[in-house]
Design a protein around this motif. Sequence first.
Motif, PDB file in Angstrom:
ATOM      1  N   UNK A 112      -5.624 -88.864 -35.785  1.00  0.00           N
ATOM      2  CA  UNK A 112      -4.657 -88.884 -34.684  1.00  0.00           C
ATOM      3  C   UNK A 112      -3.904 -87.570 -34.534  1.00  0.00           C
ATOM      4  N   UNK A 113      -3.998 -86.695 -35.526  1.00  0.00           N
ATOM      5  CA  UNK A 113      -3.332 -85.393 -35.441  1.00  0.00           C
ATOM      6  C   UNK A 113      -4.332 -84.233 -35.329  1.00  0.00           C
ATOM      7  N   UNK A 114      -5.509 -84.377 -35.925  1.00  0.00           N
ATOM      8  CA  UNK A 114      -6.511 -83.318 -35.900  1.00  0.00           C
ATOM      9  C   UNK A 114      -7.125 -83.164 -34.519  1.00  0.00           C
ATOM     10  N   UNK A 115      -7.279 -84.300 -33.806  1.00  0.00           N
ATOM     11  CA  UNK A 115      -7.901 -84.284 -32.492  1.00  0.00           C
ATOM     12  C   UNK A 115      -6.887 -84.699 -31.424  1.00  0.00           C
ATOM     13  N   UNK A 116      -6.899 -83.996 -30.299  1.00  0.00           N
ATOM     14  CA  UNK A 116      -5.967 -84.317 -29.219  1.00  0.00           C
ATOM     15  C   UNK A 116      -6.366 -85.592 -28.481  1.00  0.00           C
ATOM     16  N   UNK A 117      -7.648 -85.907 -28.526  1.00  0.00           N
ATOM     17  CA  UNK A 117      -8.162 -87.073 -27.810  1.00  0.00           C
ATOM     18  C   UNK A 117      -9.545 -87.411 -28.356  1.00  0.00           C
ATOM     19  N   UNK A 118     -10.108 -88.556 -27.977  1.00  0.00           N
ATOM     20  CA  UNK A 118     -11.434 -88.940 -28.486  1.00  0.00           C
ATOM     21  C   UNK A 118     -12.544 -87.973 -28.101  1.00  0.00           C
ATOM     22  N   UNK A 119     -12.387 -87.288 -26.971  1.00  0.00           N
ATOM     23  CA  UNK A 119     -13.418 -86.331 -26.547  1.00  0.00           C
ATOM     24  C   UNK A 119     -13.552 -85.217 -27.577  1.00  0.00           C
ATOM     25  N   UNK A 120     -12.420 -84.731 -28.083  1.00  0.00           N
ATOM     26  CA  UNK A 120     -12.471 -83.696 -29.112  1.00  0.00           C
ATOM     27  C   UNK A 120     -13.156 -84.212 -30.379  1.00  0.00           C
ATOM     28  N   UNK A 121     -12.883 -85.458 -30.721  1.00  0.00           N
ATOM     29  CA  UNK A 121     -13.509 -86.065 -31.895  1.00  0.00           C
ATOM     30  C   UNK A 121     -15.025 -86.095 -31.749  1.00  0.00           C
ATOM     31  N   UNK A 122     -15.509 -86.575 -30.621  1.00  0.00           N
ATOM     32  CA  UNK A 122     -16.957 -86.709 -30.446  1.00  0.00           C
ATOM     33  C   UNK A 122     -17.636 -85.361 -30.207  1.00  0.00           C
ATOM     34  N   UNK A 123     -16.898 -84.418 -29.643  1.00  0.00           N
ATOM     35  CA  UNK A 123     -17.450 -83.062 -29.530  1.00  0.00           C
ATOM     36  C   UNK A 123     -17.627 -82.450 -30.909  1.00  0.00           C
ATOM     37  N   UNK A 124     -16.664 -82.704 -31.792  1.00  0.00           N
ATOM     38  CA  UNK A 124     -16.755 -82.201 -33.160  1.00  0.00           C
ATOM     39  C   UNK A 124     -17.915 -82.865 -33.893  1.00  0.00           C
ATOM     40  N   UNK A 125     -18.089 -84.154 -33.652  1.00  0.00           N
ATOM     41  CA  UNK A 125     -19.196 -84.887 -34.264  1.00  0.00           C
ATOM     42  C   UNK A 125     -20.535 -84.313 -33.826  1.00  0.00           C
ATOM     43  N   UNK A 126     -20.652 -84.023 -32.542  1.00  0.00           N
ATOM     44  CA  UNK A 126     -21.901 -83.462 -32.018  1.00  0.00           C
ATOM     45  C   UNK A 126     -22.128 -82.052 -32.543  1.00  0.00           C
ATOM     46  N   UNK A 127     -21.042 -81.306 -32.692  1.00  0.00           N
ATOM     47  CA  UNK A 127     -21.153 -79.916 -33.112  1.00  0.00           C
ATOM     48  C   UNK A 127     -21.443 -79.768 -34.602  1.00  0.00           C
ATOM     49  N   UNK A 128     -20.720 -80.509 -35.433  1.00  0.00           N
ATOM     50  CA  UNK A 128     -20.816 -80.316 -36.885  1.00  0.00           C
ATOM     51  C   UNK A 128     -21.589 -81.407 -37.599  1.00  0.00           C
ATOM     52  N   UNK A 129     -21.747 -82.562 -36.974  1.00  0.00           N
ATOM     53  CA  UNK A 129     -22.505 -83.643 -37.593  1.00  0.00           C
ATOM     54  C   UNK A 129     -21.633 -84.614 -38.373  1.00  0.00           C
ATOM     55  N   UNK A 130     -22.171 -85.817 -38.669  1.00  0.00           N
ATOM     56  CA  UNK A 130     -21.410 -86.878 -39.341  1.00  0.00           C
ATOM     57  C   UNK A 130     -20.863 -86.486 -40.707  1.00  0.00           C
ATOM     58  N   UNK A 131     -21.613 -85.714 -41.483  1.00  0.00           N
ATOM     59  CA  UNK A 131     -21.178 -85.369 -42.836  1.00  0.00           C
ATOM     60  C   UNK A 131     -19.905 -84.533 -42.815  1.00  0.00           C
TER      61      UNK A 131
END
Length: 256
Positions: A214-233
């Motif tokens: 809730x603090x690292x990401x401004x919104x869910x879009x940032x979360x899923x963009x990070x997931x796509x960029x860096x991967x689940x691990x």
Amino acid sequence: MKTTEKAESLTYSCMFAKKTPGDLGLELEVEGISDLPGKVSGWSVKTDGSLRNHGVEYVTEGAVENGTKTYEVIDRLVSELKKPKYDTIMFNTRTSFHVHYNAQNLTPLQVITAAMAGWLEEPMIINYAQDHRNGNNFCLCAHQAEGVLKNFESSLSNNAHTFGGGDGAKYSGQNMSTLGRFGTIENRLMSGEIDTDRLYTWAQNIYHMYSTSSTLYKNPVELFNDLESRGPMSVARELLTPEMFNACKAYIKDMQ
């Protein structure tokens, strides 16, 4: 500031007459052939219709501060339950350990982001619990019950920021219906156990997962963009505590 901007900056504490102090509310369900402890310091005892064999639910008296105080309150209950006079204690598919994360300081957008992170990590962290929790009808993960996300989507569409979803939703692994009642996100995935270290590790991870996302990401879009960029691990390494990450990394690797 526009009215909509003001509304978006409001936290869930505005829904309650008095803000709840503390970080985590804990619940441990226990069964036993003979009577169980009727009173433990820091815990209240409640009956639960889903339990059998003198089963009761121990609930912390208010939210406890994350860290040492959380460990101490868990250990106090576990030490009492381990006494020889309670040797008929048992855990099974009906018993579990629930953690309520105090979300009263979060905005609706932060709660949505934290919820998405919780659903994202569910398939991994469920493996920390006993096997009978995976697929249990009283704590289904979002990928096991499509209605969980449909209820959430419906709440968003109707601008209903309490994300209730009705009585059926409260038995999912991540229960959002407690947001409107207590200002919490309830995680129900963990098995009932009398192991202080394991219960504490789980509680710490729940706190870390919701607080960080809730603090690292401004919104869910940032979360899923990070997931796509860096991967689940890589994302899991951020969202989970080191103890939980190390315990579940084999399952995280399988999902890549």
